[in-house]
Design a protein around this motif. Structure first.
Motif, PDB file in Angstrom:
ATOM      1  N   LEU A 104      33.847  34.986  41.176  1.00 44.13           N
ATOM      2  CA  LEU A 104      34.822  36.015  40.836  1.00 44.13           C
ATOM      3  C   LEU A 104      34.184  37.379  41.027  1.00 44.13           C
ATOM      4  CD1 LEU A 104      33.951  37.017  37.649  1.00 44.13           C
ATOM      5  CD2 LEU A 104      34.589  34.615  37.382  1.00 44.13           C
ATOM      6  N   GLN A 105      35.021  38.355  41.211  1.00 47.11           N
ATOM      7  CA  GLN A 105      34.499  39.707  41.316  1.00 47.11           C
ATOM      8  C   GLN A 105      35.469  40.667  40.636  1.00 47.11           C
ATOM      9  OE1 GLN A 105      32.835  40.609  45.084  1.00 47.11           O
ATOM     10  NE2 GLN A 105      32.264  42.674  44.509  1.00 47.11           N
ATOM     11  N   CYS A 106      36.517  41.107  41.323  1.00 50.18           N
ATOM     12  CA  CYS A 106      37.406  42.091  40.694  1.00 50.18           C
ATOM     13  C   CYS A 106      38.317  41.455  39.655  1.00 50.18           C
ATOM     14  CB  CYS A 106      38.213  42.837  41.745  1.00 50.18           C
ATOM     15  SG  CYS A 106      39.665  41.958  42.358  1.00 50.18           S
ATOM     16  N   GLY A 107      38.607  40.173  39.790  1.00 49.54           N
ATOM     17  CA  GLY A 107      39.373  39.460  38.783  1.00 49.54           C
ATOM     18  C   GLY A 107      40.867  39.359  39.031  1.00 49.54           C
ATOM     19  N   ILE A 108      41.391  40.012  40.035  1.00 50.45           N
ATOM     20  CA  ILE A 108      42.824  39.930  40.280  1.00 50.45           C
ATOM     21  C   ILE A 108      43.222  38.522  40.722  1.00 50.45           C
ATOM     22  CG2 ILE A 108      44.720  40.715  41.773  1.00 50.45           C
ATOM     23  CD1 ILE A 108      43.977  42.712  39.596  1.00 50.45           C
ATOM     24  N   CYS A 109      42.461  37.928  41.602  1.00 50.17           N
ATOM     25  CA  CYS A 109      42.833  36.613  42.122  1.00 50.17           C
ATOM     26  C   CYS A 109      42.309  35.465  41.256  1.00 50.17           C
ATOM     27  CB  CYS A 109      42.317  36.442  43.551  1.00 50.17           C
ATOM     28  SG  CYS A 109      40.509  36.328  43.668  1.00 50.17           S
TER      29      CYS A 109
END
Length: 158
Positions: free
Chosen positions: A100-105
């Motif tokens: 995960l990174q930005c968390g939108i997906c």
């Protein structure tokens, strides 16, 4: 003026009654009427999978389901994945593999992965990639996500 309706559904194992506009999508209802903001709005046309939820055992994009359609249904959102004593092995695997990174997906990937593991507890890499093809990520890349799902599947035992 839009007509409002009262809908009763089981959401994350709790019977829930809420009021929605006739034009509300399930995504709108989850986020704006019920306050479950873990389900994210991405494309709002069913192409990115950010809003994925499990409805009556089937993976659906909540932006493409009308709220009125969920009357009497069972819905699982990302908020319903965690267990009383903490994160599930799937969620732990996402953290451990930095999937995960930005968390939108991420909520959509988690829900889609859970739906996959529910019907196929030991998927091949190809099956995981095929199943998650409806979920898009712009940040992390897919290899970490695939490894996380493989790790969670392996933890379920061979």
């Amino acid at each position: 003026m839009t007509e409002r309706i009262i809908i009763t559904a089981t959401i994350n194992d709790e019977e829930t009654q809420f009021m929605a506009d006739m034009r509300d999508s399930l995504l709108d209802a989850l986020r704006e009427r019920i306050g479950l903001t873990g389900t994210k709005e991405g494309c709002n046309n069913g192409n990115c999978g950010a809003c994925a939820v499990i409805m009556d055992g089937r993976l659906v994009n909540s932006c493409c389901v009308m709220a009125a359609e969920v009357e009497g249904s069972e819905i699982t959102t990302v908020e319903g994945l965690a267990e009383a004593d903490g994160l599930t092995p799937l969620q732990e695997a996402f953290l451990e593999e930095a999937a995960l990174q930005c968390g939108i997906c991420t909520p959509g990937f988690l829900v889609a992965s859970k739906a996959l593991l529910d019907v196929n507890p030991h998927p091949s890499e190809h099956e995981i990639r095929f199943w998650l093809a409806g979920n898009l990520c712009r940040c992390t890349g897919y290899d970490k996500i695939i490894r996380a799902v493989q790790k969670a599947a392996a933890q379920r035992g061979a």
